[in-house]
Design a protein around this motif. Structure first.
Motif, PDB file in Angstrom:
ATOM      1  N   GLN A  13       0.920  -1.547  -0.160  1.00 32.83           N
ATOM      2  CA  GLN A  13      -0.221  -0.326   0.616  1.00 32.83           C
ATOM      3  C   GLN A  13       0.859   1.493  -0.357  1.00 32.83           C
ATOM      4  OE1 GLN A  13      -3.138  -0.851   0.437  1.00 32.83           O
ATOM      5  NE2 GLN A  13      -3.816   1.333  -0.155  1.00 32.83           N
ATOM      6  N   ALA A  14       0.675   2.150  -0.477  1.00 26.74           N
ATOM      7  CA  ALA A  14       1.835   2.865  -0.990  1.00 26.74           C
ATOM      8  C   ALA A  14       1.434   4.202   0.409  1.00 26.74           C
ATOM      9  CB  ALA A  14       0.612   4.716  -1.892  1.00 26.74           C
ATOM     10  N   LYS A  15       2.924   5.306   0.352  1.00 25.22           N
ATOM     11  CA  LYS A  15       2.205   5.694   2.246  1.00 25.22           C
ATOM     12  C   LYS A  15       2.261   7.932   1.244  1.00 25.22           C
ATOM     13  CE  LYS A  15       5.765   4.187   3.697  1.00 25.22           C
ATOM     14  NZ  LYS A  15       6.967   3.510   2.529  1.00 25.22           N
ATOM     15  N   ALA A  16       2.088   8.660   2.353  1.00 29.95           N
ATOM     16  CA  ALA A  16       2.222  10.105   1.910  1.00 29.95           C
ATOM     17  C   ALA A  16       3.834  10.347   1.323  1.00 29.95           C
ATOM     18  CB  ALA A  16       2.122  10.941   2.899  1.00 29.95           C
ATOM     19  N   THR A  17       4.495   9.554   1.579  1.00 25.48           N
ATOM     20  CA  THR A  17       6.352   9.254   1.182  1.00 25.48           C
ATOM     21  C   THR A  17       5.903   9.622  -0.258  1.00 25.48           C
ATOM     22  OG1 THR A  17       6.432   7.777   2.137  1.00 25.48           O
ATOM     23  CG2 THR A  17       6.603   9.677   3.468  1.00 25.48           C
ATOM     24  N   ASP A  18       5.291   8.353  -0.953  1.00 26.75           N
ATOM     25  CA  ASP A  18       5.958   7.466  -2.102  1.00 26.75           C
ATOM     26  C   ASP A  18       5.211   8.759  -3.248  1.00 26.75           C
ATOM     27  OD1 ASP A  18       6.278   5.050  -1.931  1.00 26.75           O
ATOM     28  OD2 ASP A  18       4.647   4.734  -0.592  1.00 26.75           O
ATOM     29  N   ALA A  19       4.630  10.476  -2.578  1.00 24.88           N
ATOM     30  CA  ALA A  19       3.957  10.916  -3.760  1.00 24.88           C
ATOM     31  C   ALA A  19       4.879  11.347  -4.603  1.00 24.88           C
ATOM     32  CB  ALA A  19       3.070  12.625  -3.444  1.00 24.88           C
ATOM     33  N   ARG A  48      -2.042  16.024  -2.261  1.00 25.62           N
ATOM     34  CA  ARG A  48      -3.164  16.896  -1.156  1.00 25.62           C
ATOM     35  C   ARG A  48      -4.304  15.643  -1.688  1.00 25.62           C
ATOM     36  NH1 ARG A  48      -6.057  22.047  -4.255  1.00 25.62           N
ATOM     37  NH2 ARG A  48      -7.719  21.372  -2.639  1.00 25.62           N
ATOM     38  N   TYR A  49      -5.018  14.928  -3.090  1.00 29.80           N
ATOM     39  CA  TYR A  49      -5.739  14.126  -3.038  1.00 29.80           C
ATOM     40  C   TYR A  49      -5.656  12.797  -2.501  1.00 29.80           C
ATOM     41  CZ  TYR A  49      -7.199  18.117  -5.570  1.00 29.80           C
ATOM     42  OH  TYR A  49      -7.678  19.670  -5.772  1.00 29.80           O
ATOM     43  N   GLY A  50      -4.041  12.154  -2.565  1.00 27.18           N
ATOM     44  CA  GLY A  50      -4.709  10.828  -2.295  1.00 27.18           C
ATOM     45  C   GLY A  50      -3.935  10.720  -1.045  1.00 27.18           C
ATOM     46  N   PHE A  51      -3.751  11.411   0.257  1.00 29.31           N
ATOM     47  CA  PHE A  51      -3.337  11.638   0.811  1.00 29.31           C
ATOM     48  C   PHE A  51      -3.753  12.106   2.101  1.00 29.31           C
ATOM     49  CE2 PHE A  51      -0.136   9.090  -1.918  1.00 29.31           C
ATOM     50  CZ  PHE A  51      -0.233   7.495  -0.832  1.00 29.31           C
ATOM     51  N   GLY A  52      -4.212  13.370   1.659  1.00 35.92           N
ATOM     52  CA  GLY A  52      -4.962  13.993   2.554  1.00 35.92           C
ATOM     53  C   GLY A  52      -6.087  13.960   3.407  1.00 35.92           C
ATOM     54  N   GLN A  53      -6.601  14.975   3.891  1.00 36.44           N
ATOM     55  CA  GLN A  53      -8.169  14.982   4.800  1.00 36.44           C
ATOM     56  C   GLN A  53      -8.739  13.897   4.028  1.00 36.44           C
ATOM     57  OE1 GLN A  53      -8.466  18.269   6.819  1.00 36.44           O
ATOM     58  NE2 GLN A  53      -9.585  16.806   8.834  1.00 36.44           N
ATOM     59  N   THR A  54      -9.379  14.114   2.938  1.00 33.69           N
ATOM     60  CA  THR A  54     -10.533  13.104   2.570  1.00 33.69           C
ATOM     61  C   THR A  54      -9.566  12.390   1.026  1.00 33.69           C
ATOM     62  OG1 THR A  54     -11.985  14.350   3.066  1.00 33.69           O
ATOM     63  CG2 THR A  54     -12.574  13.118   1.351  1.00 33.69           C
ATOM     64  N   SER A  55      -8.979  11.399   1.123  1.00 35.95           N
ATOM     65  CA  SER A  55      -8.540  10.847   0.086  1.00 35.95           C
ATOM     66  C   SER A  55      -9.421  10.477  -0.880  1.00 35.95           C
ATOM     67  CB  SER A  55      -7.788   9.881   0.791  1.00 35.95           C
ATOM     68  OG  SER A  55      -7.253   8.332  -0.617  1.00 35.95           O
ATOM     69  N   MET A  56      -9.230  10.999  -2.472  1.00 38.57           N
ATOM     70  CA  MET A  56     -10.137  10.469  -3.304  1.00 38.57           C
ATOM     71  C   MET A  56      -9.907   9.260  -4.206  1.00 38.57           C
ATOM     72  SD  MET A  56     -11.464  12.885  -3.508  1.00 38.57           S
ATOM     73  CE  MET A  56     -12.446  12.559  -5.356  1.00 38.57           C
ATOM     74  N   PHE A  57      -8.487   8.520  -3.481  1.00 40.87           N
ATOM     75  CA  PHE A  57      -8.012   7.677  -4.897  1.00 40.87           C
ATOM     76  C   PHE A  57      -6.906   6.751  -3.381  1.00 40.87           C
ATOM     77  CE2 PHE A  57      -5.663  10.640  -6.078  1.00 40.87           C
ATOM     78  CZ  PHE A  57      -3.866  10.505  -6.033  1.00 40.87           C
ATOM     79  N   ASP A  58      -7.113   4.740  -3.793  1.00 38.52           N
ATOM     80  CA  ASP A  58      -5.915   4.554  -3.192  1.00 38.52           C
ATOM     81  C   ASP A  58      -4.533   4.171  -3.928  1.00 38.52           C
ATOM     82  OD1 ASP A  58      -7.067   4.264  -0.430  1.00 38.52           O
ATOM     83  OD2 ASP A  58      -7.895   2.911  -1.299  1.00 38.52           O
ATOM     84  N   VAL A  59      -3.604   3.696  -3.652  1.00 39.65           N
ATOM     85  CA  VAL A  59      -2.342   3.174  -4.834  1.00 39.65           C
ATOM     86  C   VAL A  59      -1.938   2.416  -4.088  1.00 39.65           C
ATOM     87  CG1 VAL A  59      -0.262   3.978  -5.539  1.00 39.65           C
ATOM     88  CG2 VAL A  59      -2.365   6.015  -5.407  1.00 39.65           C
ATOM     89  N   VAL A  60      -1.625   1.465  -4.784  1.00 38.28           N
ATOM     90  CA  VAL A  60      -1.144   0.074  -4.292  1.00 38.28           C
ATOM     91  C   VAL A  60       0.794   0.660  -6.198  1.00 38.28           C
ATOM     92  CG1 VAL A  60      -2.449  -1.808  -3.599  1.00 38.28           C
ATOM     93  CG2 VAL A  60      -1.327  -1.739  -5.532  1.00 38.28           C
ATOM     94  N   ILE A  61       1.750  -0.251  -5.218  1.00 39.97           N
ATOM     95  CA  ILE A  61       3.213  -0.187  -5.203  1.00 39.97           C
ATOM     96  C   ILE A  61       4.063  -1.296  -5.186  1.00 39.97           C
ATOM     97  CG2 ILE A  61       5.379   0.644  -5.556  1.00 39.97           C
ATOM     98  CD1 ILE A  61       4.457   3.696  -4.660  1.00 39.97           C
ATOM     99  N   ALA A  62       4.702  -1.427  -7.116  1.00 34.97           N
ATOM    100  CA  ALA A  62       4.791  -2.683  -6.869  1.00 34.97           C
ATOM    101  C   ALA A  62       6.417  -2.530  -6.431  1.00 34.97           C
ATOM    102  CB  ALA A  62       4.685  -3.068  -8.283  1.00 34.97           C
ATOM    103  N   ASP A  63       7.534  -3.091  -5.644  1.00 31.23           N
ATOM    104  CA  ASP A  63       8.895  -2.895  -5.332  1.00 31.23           C
ATOM    105  C   ASP A  63       9.597  -3.791  -6.241  1.00 31.23           C
ATOM    106  OD1 ASP A  63       8.353  -0.212  -4.033  1.00 31.23           O
ATOM    107  OD2 ASP A  63       8.374  -1.209  -2.450  1.00 31.23           O
TER     108      ASP A  63
END
Length: 167
Positions: A13-19, A48-63
């Motif tokens: 799962q992505a974190k804010a630091t992944d923006a 802002r939109y992925g990790f802000g007060q109201t998240s508009m989306f989710d992201v998963v990342i492949a490492d």
């Protein structure tokens, strides 16, 4: 890609630091699709939109060995016809250098699992660029089919602003 390399691929799962990483992969996707000249997302927008007060989306990342090589961006969807929640896959991308290692499928598995466990999603929906034959083959192989009764349409810019005043 050999079996040995598959052991070093993780989906998370992505974190804010992944923006900024997400914004860079989105730019790569836009360039791949020929949309680089109109691409507007930045790391600030993602934050802002992925990790802000109201998240508009989710992201998963492949490492792969600790480096981000793919992602999927998605959000909740609801079908009044089906009477069920689902998930809409907005974007998915895997670095060209590592394609063929089933990362796209692993990302889709993470998306559908997250959506089913989080909001009870019962289906996944997405759109494919009309001239992206590779994406069409990939999704068809996984059981996706084109909807014969829906055509994606968009209102933006002045048309979107006009709709705001239509109330």
């Amino acid at each position: 890609m050999g079996q040995c390399c598959m052991k070093t691929i993780t989906i998370r799962q992505a974190k804010a630091t992944d923006a900024s990483v997400i914004a860079n992969m989105l730019r790569s996707l836009a360039n791949d699709l020929g949309d680089g000249d109109v691409f507007a997302s930045t790391s600030e927008i993602i934050l802002r939109y992925g990790f802000g007060q109201t998240s508009m989306f989710d992201v998963v990342i492949a490492d792969f060995d600790g480096e981000a090589v793919g992602f999927a961006l998605f959000f909740a969807h609801f079908s009044t016809t089906k009477g069920k929640p689902g998930v809409y896959l907005q974007d998915i991308w895997v670095d060209h250098a590592i394609r063929g290692a089933e990362i796209g499928q692993k990302l889709l598995t993470a998306v559908t699992t997250h959506a089913a466990n989080t909001w009870g999603a019962a289906y996944i929906k997405l759109s494919v660029h009309a001239d992206n034959a590779g994406a069409k083959r990939f999704y068809s192989r996984l059981g996706f089919c084109a909807s014969s009764n829906e055509i994606p349409m968009t209102a933006e810019n002045n048309a979107f602003k006009a709709l705001q005043g239509a109330a």
